[in-house]
Design a protein around this motif. Structure first.
Motif, PDB file in Angstrom:
ATOM      1  N   GLU A 239      33.645  44.608  30.723  1.00  0.00           N
ATOM      2  CA  GLU A 239      34.563  43.472  30.771  1.00  0.00           C
ATOM      3  C   GLU A 239      33.964  42.245  30.090  1.00  0.00           C
ATOM      4  N   THR A 240      32.690  41.999  30.313  1.00  0.00           N
ATOM      5  CA  THR A 240      32.045  40.835  29.714  1.00  0.00           C
ATOM      6  C   THR A 240      31.550  41.176  28.311  1.00  0.00           C
ATOM      7  N   LEU A 241      31.274  40.148  27.545  1.00  0.00           N
ATOM      8  CA  LEU A 241      30.726  40.350  26.207  1.00  0.00           C
ATOM      9  C   LEU A 241      29.418  41.125  26.268  1.00  0.00           C
ATOM     10  N   ASP A 242      28.551  40.786  27.205  1.00  0.00           N
ATOM     11  CA  ASP A 242      27.268  41.491  27.306  1.00  0.00           C
ATOM     12  C   ASP A 242      27.464  42.962  27.665  1.00  0.00           C
ATOM     13  N   GLU A 243      28.484  43.260  28.473  1.00  0.00           N
ATOM     14  CA  GLU A 243      28.736  44.666  28.813  1.00  0.00           C
ATOM     15  C   GLU A 243      29.247  45.447  27.602  1.00  0.00           C
ATOM     16  N   TYR A 244      30.080  44.813  26.790  1.00  0.00           N
ATOM     17  CA  TYR A 244      30.504  45.487  25.555  1.00  0.00           C
ATOM     18  C   TYR A 244      29.325  45.686  24.615  1.00  0.00           C
ATOM     19  N   ARG A 245      28.490  44.683  24.497  1.00  0.00           N
ATOM     20  CA  ARG A 245      27.288  44.832  23.671  1.00  0.00           C
ATOM     21  C   ARG A 245      26.416  45.986  24.186  1.00  0.00           C
ATOM     22  N   GLY A 246      26.291  46.076  25.493  1.00  0.00           N
ATOM     23  CA  GLY A 246      25.461  47.131  26.074  1.00  0.00           C
ATOM     24  C   GLY A 246      25.979  48.521  25.782  1.00  0.00           C
ATOM     25  N   ASN A 247      27.294  48.675  25.616  1.00  0.00           N
ATOM     26  CA  ASN A 247      27.851  49.969  25.252  1.00  0.00           C
ATOM     27  C   ASN A 247      27.430  50.389  23.850  1.00  0.00           C
ATOM     28  N   PHE A 248      27.375  49.435  22.931  1.00  0.00           N
ATOM     29  CA  PHE A 248      26.884  49.760  21.583  1.00  0.00           C
ATOM     30  C   PHE A 248      25.397  50.059  21.595  1.00  0.00           C
ATOM     31  N   ARG A 289      39.770  48.792  38.536  1.00  0.00           N
ATOM     32  CA  ARG A 289      38.376  48.700  38.084  1.00  0.00           C
ATOM     33  C   ARG A 289      38.103  47.398  37.338  1.00  0.00           C
ATOM     34  N   TYR A 290      39.161  46.725  36.901  1.00  0.00           N
ATOM     35  CA  TYR A 290      39.008  45.527  36.077  1.00  0.00           C
ATOM     36  C   TYR A 290      39.338  44.272  36.873  1.00  0.00           C
ATOM     37  N   THR A 291      38.431  43.293  36.817  1.00  0.00           N
ATOM     38  CA  THR A 291      38.731  41.966  37.359  1.00  0.00           C
ATOM     39  C   THR A 291      39.437  41.118  36.315  1.00  0.00           C
ATOM     40  N   GLU A 292      39.163  41.358  35.046  1.00  0.00           N
ATOM     41  CA  GLU A 292      39.883  40.695  33.953  1.00  0.00           C
ATOM     42  C   GLU A 292      41.050  41.601  33.569  1.00  0.00           C
ATOM     43  N   LYS A 293      42.261  41.122  33.797  1.00  0.00           N
ATOM     44  CA  LYS A 293      43.455  41.952  33.594  1.00  0.00           C
ATOM     45  C   LYS A 293      44.100  41.760  32.220  1.00  0.00           C
TER      46      LYS A 293
END
Length: 543
Positions: A239-248, A289-293
């Motif tokens: 959900e957060t930018l850091d979490e998307y970065r972590g997926n890469f 699962r998402y807090t950001e909808k």
């Protein structure tokens, strides 16, 4: 498309960052690399120390995540790297591994604003040549303090037709809970693809599964245990930018991926799982699962991470809006039209509206595609689609995710836009078009012909599907008869979400002969087997 497998939250395995290692010598053109899979320390390492670079007051910058290149043409390319701290990126290029007479390219400052990633554009490169490069990271306050250089190589596109072109394509990586498994050597298909020594790799989307949790272990139906490397960012949906970065970053933990990236340039597009399963602009989620909808918020964060971790030329437009769709011109034989079927689409629906100007591409992208196709002088024009045309891909009980909706009659909904494009190709006598995609997690070849179709104002064409590269396998989708598809070949599992231990991974190969201009498509299974082969002749409006 296949939905992510979810489960209880996991406890990540902790450990240090992957260590950079020298890259072996580049093979001769069309040579086959030799060697064997070796266990990598990175496969046993998790991510507690990988969420952010270490801000040590001493030491030198490190490029532990390897290097990669993208959007290579006859005279240019992009080089990517990530540092473990603030650093200046410097790239040297040479015709030889010794780096005699090296040319220096001053790159950007890498800092927290881009998660310490950076891309340097290389211009004025010689055409049709093997380029050796090395990336050095320097302390921005003391340029003499540099880290260990990381090396790579790639071939520029030819300007002579007789040189030929050969590339691979696939997609769907780290999906459905099947992550980096050290017991089987990680993402093994990458090692196999590297050994084929292609000119480039077309990643057809779902390069990450931002909505896919990676558990430490999964019990297979036969009782075997699948074991995953895990990280904090893969323990929940991103959900957060850091979490998307972590997926890469997760995919870059795999030694096969890093070795492949150092040898083979990529052309990358995105699909849904870079953001969230089956997303579309304007969507509001009801997923607990998402807090950001708001999907638009998630998509903006995902797009930023995608741009930071992927060398895509059109994402870096000074003073302009970045975009994924583009043409990569790879010499006189080939233009690759990279489509974005995600960013401009209308909402998923029953997809039976009689008027639809937005469709799956958006009106502006469709107009762009027509212009570029009409202007292309390449012998072959690959339409790199992140979704198939005639395969029915549901989204829930009543809506549809791709183009087809199962009604074999006249075009409706998103099919109207594809019909307009196919009609344009026919009436402008545009030759040498074929469609490549992934998305559905199996491999197949479909031939489309007007004599079998409800809509007949087009010329025959082929669509080839290949994937997944490191994800779950799924049964074959139904066909929609609107454009007259015939499934000439298919290889798919009988049940949903087979692990890579139960079903082979798939990738495709395209080989264009420089003398005859013939284009050969091979559908490959992990393990070296060619499952299907088709030769297409140049200069024809339809095949």
């Amino acid at each position: 498309m296949p939905r992510p497998v979810t489960g209880p939250s996991s406890h990540p395995v902790s450990g240090p960052s992957p260590s950079p290692s020298p890259v072996p010598a580049a093979p001769a053109r069309r040579g086959v690399l030799r060697g064997s899979l070796a266990a990598s320390a990175a496969l046993a390492l998790g991510g507690a120390g990988l969420a952010a670079p270490a801000f040590a007051l001493s030491g030198r910058p490190r490029a532990a995540w390897g290097v990669q290149t993208g959007d290579v043409t006859a005279s240019s390319g992009l080089v990517w790297v990530r540092s473990d701290r603030p650093a200046r990126m410097v790239v040297e290029t040479s015709a030889t591994e010794s780096f005699r007479r090296a040319r220096r390219h001053r790159g950007p400052l890498l800092g927290a604003g881009t998660d310490f990633t950076g891309t340097t554009a290389l211009r004025g490169l010689p055409a049709g040549e093997q380029i050796h490069y090395r990336v050095t990271l320097a302390d921005p306050d003391d340029p003499r303090r540099t880290g260990e250089p990381v090396t790579g190589t790639f071939r520029t596109a030819p300007v002579r037709r007789r040189d030929g072109v050969r590339f691979l394509w696939s997609g769907d990586i780290a999906g459905q809970g099947w992550g980096i498994n050290p017991d089987i050597g990680g993402f093994r298909a990458y090692d196999e693809m590297r050994r084929l020594d292609p000119d480039f790799f077309l990643c057809s989307g779902d390069a990450i599964y931002a909505d896919g949790v990676i558990e430490p272990s999964v019990t297979l139906p036969d009782g075997r245990i699948w074991r995953n490397v895990t990280t904090p960012e893969k323990s929940k949906v991103a959900e957060t930018l850091d979490e998307y970065r972590g997926n890469f970053r997760y995919n870059l933990l795999d030694h096969n991926v890093r070795a492949f990236n150092a040898r083979v340039p990529s052309i990358v597009q995105w699909d849904d799982h870079e953001v969230r399963n089956n997303w579309y602009p304007g969507q509001i989620l009801d997923d607990p699962r998402y807090t950001e909808k708001d999907v638009d918020v998630l998509a903006a964060r995902a797009a930023r991470a995608f741009g930071e971790y992927t060398p895509v030329s059109t994402l870096r437009v000074p003073g302009g809006r970045g975009r994924v769709h583009r043409v990569v011109r790879y010499g006189p034989l080939l233009d690759v039209f990279v489509l974005d079927m995600r960013s401009y689409r209308n909402p998923n629906s029953p997809n039976r509206q009689a008027d639809d100007t937005t469709g799956i591409l958006g009106a502006e992208q469709l107009a762009w595609l027509k212009r570029e196709l009409a202007a292309s002088t390449a012998v072959w024009k690959v339409l790199a689609a992140d979704m198939p045309i005639g395969l029915v891909v549901p989204d829930g009980a009543a809506d549809f995710e791709a183009i087809a909706q199962g009604d074999p009659g006249a075009p409706l909904g998103r099919e109207l836009q594809i019909a307009e494009l196919l009609r344009f190709v026919k009436h402008r006598w545009i030759t040498g078009t074929l469609w490549l995609t992934a998305d559905v997690h199996y491999t197949s070849a479909q031939h489309y012909a007007p004599e079998r179709a409800a809509f007949r104002d087009f010329v025959p064409f082929w669509e080839f599907v290949s994937g997944p590269l490191a994800a779950g396998g799924f049964p074959a989708n139904a066909l929609d008869g609107t454009f007259g598809p015939e499934r000439v070949f298919v290889r798919a599992p009988e049940r949903a979400n087979l692990s890579p231990m139960e079903s082979p991974q798939y990738f495709g190969e395209v080989d264009i002969d420089g003398h005859s201009g013939d284009l050969t498509v091979r559908l490959r299974a992990e393990g070296g087997k060619v499952l299907f082969s088709k030769v297409l002749r140049p200069g024809r409006v339809g095949q």
